[in-house]
Design a protein around this motif. Structure first.
Motif: not given
Length: 260
Positions: A1-11
């Motif tokens: 898991m990388s920081w780039e995936h944060f937006i999907y979890f956040a949304i």
């Protein structure tokens, strides 16, 4: 898991929290609980995956601590809603969490596996996690204080809610300071050194303690107490991130690692 995936979890988490807030307004208690908890699980799954990916707790940078604050705000809101059934609290906690999420989205920070020796103490993670929960609960308290000050003409009977939030927040703040002292002893050889960060932590703790004692006075004034709570929260923000911008902390504070 990388920081780039944060937006999907956040949304996904924000949408679930928003659904929970809507359910609270519509008196759909089951929906409010279910979606809010699902949002918390979704958000925490990203924190956990980052923990595994980084091979350390995501607690080093301000961006990483904002992750925990974004998680604990809806949790604190859910606790308040469960206890007192205030419909607006889930909406406020969701909005506040969204603010911190947006800061992380628009100001991404470098998250790597590097962890300076001072942060490798087993006391570091519980110290920061407990502090983040305390901050979230005290954040809910100040939201309640603002609501009472500007939306209520009479709030004497509802001050107990604010008091209870402060009691819980101050208790965890105290535990966090104790964990911090144990961490400092292991990392730097002493429990307390009046470092700028530690000084502001003491000031914040005393401010909330003064609020608690003032509320016990027979002739205290509720409106003044609420303003004291707001000032205390401002001091808390100074302790959390404002210290990084003070000249006195530049180059002299052992806690300025969070700006890297």
């Amino acid at each position: 898991m990388s920081w780039e995936h944060f937006i999907y979890f956040a949304i996904a988490a924000v949408l679930l929290w928003a659904a929970g807030a809507w359910g609270a307004w519509k008196d759909k208690t089951g929906m409010a609980y279910t979606t809010t908890v699902l949002g918390l699980l979704t958000f925490f799954s990203f924190i956990l995956s980052m923990w595994i990916s980084l091979e350390r707790p995501p607690l080093r940078t301000m961006g990483e601590t904002r992750l925990w604050y974004s998680f604990f705000l809806p949790l604190a809101g859910l606790v308040v809603y469960s206890r007192w059934k205030y419909k607006w609290i889930l909406s406020f906690s969701t909005i506040l969490a969204l603010v911190f999420i947006c800061v992380n989205l628009f100001k991404p920070e470098i998250h790597d596996k590097t962890l300076m020796p001072a942060l490798q103490s087993p006391w570091f993670a519980p110290h920061v996690i407990v502090y983040m929960f305390a901050y979230a609960v005290l954040g809910a308290a100040v939201v309640m204080a603002l609501f009472l000050l500007f939306r209520k003409k009479s709030f004497t009977s509802e001050m107990e809610i604010t008091d209870n939030l402060v009691y819980v927040g101050l208790a965890f703040l105290t535990i966090g300071m104790l964990f911090g002292a144990l961490w400092a002893k292991e990392a730097w050889g002493h429990y307390w050194s009046w470092d700028p960060k530690e000084t502001w932590a003491a000031i914040t703790w005393l401010a909330y303690l003064i609020y608690v004692h003032y509320r016990q006075l027979p002739r205290h004034r509720e409106r003044l107490a609420l303003w004291m709570l707001i000032v205390s929260f401002v001091l808390l923000q100074m302790c959390w991130w404002g210290i990084n911008y003070l000249p006195s902390a530049q180059g002299s504070s052992v806690h300025t690692y969070s700006t890297n």
